[in-house]
Motif scaffolding. Sequence first.
Motif, mmCIF file in Angstrom:
data_model
loop_
_atom_site.group_PDB
_atom_site.id
_atom_site.type_symbol
_atom_site.label_atom_id
_atom_site.label_comp_id
_atom_site.label_asym_id
_atom_site.label_seq_id
_atom_site.Cartn_x
_atom_site.Cartn_y
_atom_site.Cartn_z
ATOM 1 N N UNK A 665 0.763 -1.254 0.000
ATOM 2 C CA UNK A 665 0.000 0.000 0.000
ATOM 3 C C UNK A 665 0.787 1.294 0.000
ATOM 4 N N UNK A 666 2.070 1.255 0.309
ATOM 5 C CA UNK A 666 2.758 2.533 0.447
ATOM 6 C C UNK A 666 3.122 3.107 -0.918
ATOM 7 N N UNK A 684 -0.655 8.218 3.700
ATOM 8 C CA UNK A 684 0.533 7.433 3.361
ATOM 9 C C UNK A 684 0.421 6.186 4.238
ATOM 10 N N UNK A 685 0.033 5.095 3.630
ATOM 11 C CA UNK A 685 -0.515 3.983 4.419
ATOM 12 C C UNK A 685 0.534 2.981 4.858
ATOM 13 N N UNK A 686 1.164 3.254 5.988
ATOM 14 C CA UNK A 686 2.084 2.281 6.573
ATOM 15 C C UNK A 686 1.238 1.244 7.322
ATOM 16 N N UNK A 687 1.749 0.024 7.447
ATOM 17 C CA UNK A 687 0.954 -0.998 8.117
ATOM 18 C C UNK A 687 0.673 -0.636 9.581
ATOM 19 N N UNK A 745 -5.101 -2.613 -3.657
ATOM 20 C CA UNK A 745 -6.362 -3.228 -4.074
ATOM 21 C C UNK A 745 -6.862 -2.802 -5.468
ATOM 22 N N UNK B 140 1.100 3.947 15.602
ATOM 23 C CA UNK B 140 2.004 3.426 14.573
ATOM 24 C C UNK B 140 3.387 3.165 15.159
ATOM 25 N N UNK B 142 7.160 1.973 13.479
ATOM 26 C CA UNK B 142 7.795 1.678 12.205
ATOM 27 C C UNK B 142 8.969 0.724 12.380
ATOM 28 N N UNK B 146 5.482 -4.790 15.112
ATOM 29 C CA UNK B 146 4.409 -4.984 16.102
ATOM 30 C C UNK B 146 4.436 -6.321 16.835
ATOM 31 N N UNK C 184 -14.829 -0.038 2.518
ATOM 32 C CA UNK C 184 -13.598 -0.617 1.992
ATOM 33 C C UNK C 184 -12.471 0.381 2.178
ATOM 34 N N UNK C 187 -6.024 -0.530 3.892
ATOM 35 C CA UNK C 187 -5.502 -1.174 5.092
ATOM 36 C C UNK C 187 -6.677 -1.805 5.816
ATOM 37 N N UNK C 266 -13.402 0.971 -10.048
ATOM 38 C CA UNK C 266 -13.142 0.214 -8.823
ATOM 39 C C UNK C 266 -14.194 0.540 -7.758
#
Lengths: 756, 184, 296
Positions: A665-666, A684-687, A745, B140, B142, B146, C184, C187, C266
């Motif tokens: 995603x990033x 900014x999609x970090x997990x 996605x 979060x 980094x 986790x 949706x 993440x 989408x």
Amino acid sequence: MNGSPISYSDKKYKVLGTRPIRHDGTDKVTGRAIYTNDVHFPDMVHGKILRSPHAHAKILSIDTSAAQALDGVLAVITGEDWPHLKDKIAHLGEGAVNLADLSENCMAIDKALYKGHAIAAVAARNVHIAEEALSLIKVEYETLPSVLWVQDAMQDDAPILHEDLRTDYMGAKGDKPTNIATHLQFEQGDVEAALASADVVIEREFKTATVHQGYIEPHNSIALWNEDGKLKIWTSTQGSFTCRQQVAELLQIPLSRVTVTPCEIGGGFGGKIAVYLEPVAALLSRKCGRPVKMVMQRDEVLEATGPTPGSYMKIKIGATKEGKLVAGDAYLAYDAGAYPGGVIGPGCMCVFSCVELPNARVHGYDVCLNKPKTQAYRAPGATQAAFAFESVMNELADTLCICPLELRLKNAAKEGTRRVDGPIYPRVGLIECLEAAKNSDHWNTPLEGKHRGRGIAAGFWFNIGLKSSVSATVNSDGTVNLLEGSTDIGGTRTSIAMQLAETLGIAAEDVHPKVVDTDSVGYTDVTGGSRTTFATGLAAYEVGLDLRKQLCQRAATLWECDVEDVRFDSGTFVGCDNKKITFRELAEQLPEIGEPVVGRASISKDVSTNGFGVHICDVEVDPETGKVRVLRYTAIQDAGKAIHPSYVEGQLQGGAVQGIGWALNEEYFYRDDATMANASLLDYRMPTCYDLPMIDTIIVEVPNPDHPYGVRGVGETPIVPPPAAVQSAIYHACGARMFKLPMSPPKLWKAISQLS
Amino acid sequence: MPGKAPAKMAISTTINGQNYDFLCEPRQSLLEVLRDSLQLTGAKEGCNNGNCGACTVLLDGEPVNSCIVLAVEVQGRELTTIEGIANRGELHPIQQCFLEGAALQCGICTPGFIVAAKALLDKKPNPSEEEIRFALAGNLCRCTGYDKIVRSVQAASERIQAGSTPKQNPQPNQTNQQQAQQQQ
Amino acid sequence: MQAFTYHAPRSVNEAVELLASTDGKSVLLAGGTDVLVQLRENLRHADHVIDIKQIPELTQLKTTADGGLSLGSAVTCSQLLHSEPAAPYVALLDAAQIIGGWQIQSRATIGGNLCNSSPAADSVPALLALGAEVEYATPTGTQTCCVSEFCTGPGKNVMNGQGLLVSLKLLPLGPTSGSAYERFIPRYEMDIAVASAGAYIELADDGTIATARIALGAVGPKAILATQPADALIGQTPSDELIEDVARQAATLATPINDMRGTIEFRQQLTYVLVKRTLHTALLRAAGQVVSHHPR
């Protein structure tokens, strides 16, 4: 699941391999650890930077008069306030930089090259007044066409960022303005002939998006330009000495006038080596005569510090039908951002680094475009290249119906393998990692269920050596104070202290490590290149030998015998007639028997050793939405010797998750006007932790012949395999082979819906 | 356009069980006042717009991002910050488990995670892994991926449930040598 | 952050008067999770910030005389998630528990989410599906409207900066009913909806669908009440085919844009998928099953 390391050494250690509580741990879980932003000085003021709203623009004029006049404003600077620097390359340990570019990157002079480029700065009584002052600065721009994608920037008709830039190709300069700063080439064997003889040839193109290191602590610095001409800096940096050098060069003052105190650092991953705020705060401080603190906001971090390159890559490999690789051909174009000097070099060195490839060729391009100057990000350049190469390897395995692990075992780089850029590997641990993967519970547990798939990939990164210094003092209570110059980002105080403790035969807790400022310890290169535990650890070992030698002397004095008759045996000094005294007992007597025992050591290692890893990934794909769920993940890596296994596991887990973020995603999204559309940690999609399963690890220990304890750096390799492992898992889950990162996605859904 | 900042307001609040009175401008965030005025620098600034959780504090027992709370809003309320988690020289089990579980690397997100984890365990002493992950999704990290954070919260939950008092930091010499012996 | 004066009125009237007297230069503060970020990033300007959390009636959450639910505009997501009276309004809880992380939910209010009037607001499709009515105060008196008429475009609503949202009134739930909200995001947490859907189903004694409402989020300038597809469910016996058909119909009502979160194509696909899934969940819930997508 994190078991004991799989060791290929029969050496036994007392301290190494244990899991003591880190020395700085209590301060960090109580909120007492001092990061730069936690430092307050009397009279301190706050600096803020005005940034270009345009991706590419000439600066026609800057009027700061209204800002200067605002109540509470103490200083305003623009590019005019900086020394004018000529092109000069400065070596910063991990990578080199052109100082003129670095200076302009800190503050533009006549042209803004990316959205977020610093234009002017203000110091004021508080941040709010400083922000208000920025809004009063009037800048006239003439906007210019901009370019954001590496292939576009390479076109002849692309907007040119630097009129004087000419392509450097094997030392020769091109003859026309271009955005291609460098064209690298490595070659061995006869690629064309080998490809012609191959039973199967696969050629694929790959693209990857610009991504950011994403450290949670934004850049922040404090500078005080004292009346005596001395400049003191407190900052969040991966290298205090490197920071000192950059600041001194940029401001044209002697090195010795600058003291850099590295505060605790809230993550770096390669992004906190180049300076951004330090020289700006210094100039503001000189102007207003007060300490100046500067803290970036998150959008500034994303828009104006170095992300790591987006890339276009083409990989071609040829193999026999039995799966033996015969040739590889790679074309890699990485974006350098606004100034030359991206990470294409290591990308080229790493692309074929996991295989034995007699015939190989790599062309690499370093390309300027209107994004912030790219920087290192954990194994800089390797992750992109591995995504491309390892994905092709997986496709080859699928094509030949060979197990992807067997394919890699058949072609694995090993001792004696010559990498395409020249070096021949010493003893390395890739095969052992592949064997560990093959024997792992994960690999041997069938993956069941619809839309699920498994993928693997290997990865490689160097551990550079470079320079480190430490000094140590023996306390009379049997402990040792250890001073070091390596900033501690992930627990290296402890991994370094443990090596000294092992050498002295004392407990890890009896070494008190401290990261000190540039006045208080010898020169030490950056915390980067997976070098700190390896190289500064080596210095700690050396200082341990020095202390041992001195202590043998003291024991000899005590026993009134020759020093030759005293030997050190695992924490105890043994003399004639089997006289014994422990380290602590001897330390207690030191005040009576001579001068204090102080040791020092410095090392300069030119060798670069090698860290290999193999990752296994299971995913589930929602075919209706293209969303991927990581179900299970195992990271396997050769650590040489895991000094503190918990923190080695932590490196493997953290790197794997950054790689998963990069895979899924990033990315930097850009609007039509070439400005970043997602400059926040929301977009900014970090997990997050809800995105992930536990990350299993297997530590393999194939001792590094270049280190007395066999240590290999482990920090960077873990980010390299994930994108290709995830890519292959996705293919096995749903049949869509993805050639572009991130495999987000919308893209995956599109690819699935296009499958017949 | 810049205007003259309105007068500062006098605020009284309770932080970690102590009464605090401070003056602040209405535009100052709780995080700014905690850190810059009250010298409670344990809450960290990571994003300053509510997306990273590094500045998490408890406001009347609920976790909030102190960067998007105005300081003037805490008049008469009760706050707990990371500085208030340990109890008079004794670490909270969550803190102890973070240390033992190596749940931190750079440590900048750690105070926020510990405060959020405390809120979770106060409300739900025995959370599942999924519940922990869901509850901590606003924080979060980094560095760690986790794994060790989640495991440390699980360990803290077990320790709190078992009712054992948090372990003192053992004598350094003993721990290490015991561990070293176990390894051999 | 820009300078402003802070006010904490104690009554609705006081707040409305302040709003009127500050001549459009004020902003109402509930949870602040949008407003404070917008002020800091200069996306919005205000000389006055009016904190409405000190107004007792705005923080109340209670069952109404007719058996519905009344939700004060300053009720936080967390408050909602832990309240008895709100428990049956599952679609709204689905939304409340995914608006940001826990730290956000401690502060963010359903009223604020509605007033921010983002097309992607999570609570709005849930409110539409649950048939909510909005009560707001203006200098000329209290007004009411359907939640479907409240938002008028991205960031815009009928109050036009002149009113104070007082409460939301949700209709009483049918005896055999179920509702659901799903969105949706790329993440699994902490994100803005790329597309979303809310559904409410009430079953008749014979198992046919008596009442149905479907709402779509993030696929138009404001959330869309998909009336026709929902009406196609009335009187029908639930089946996979029926849901499939209705979801396809609903997707044709989506008028999304291309942006960094997703393409038009989408988002249309997501609308179909989410309507299908929320209808399934709502039906299961109507049948008495406990279905949860996240730990609650």
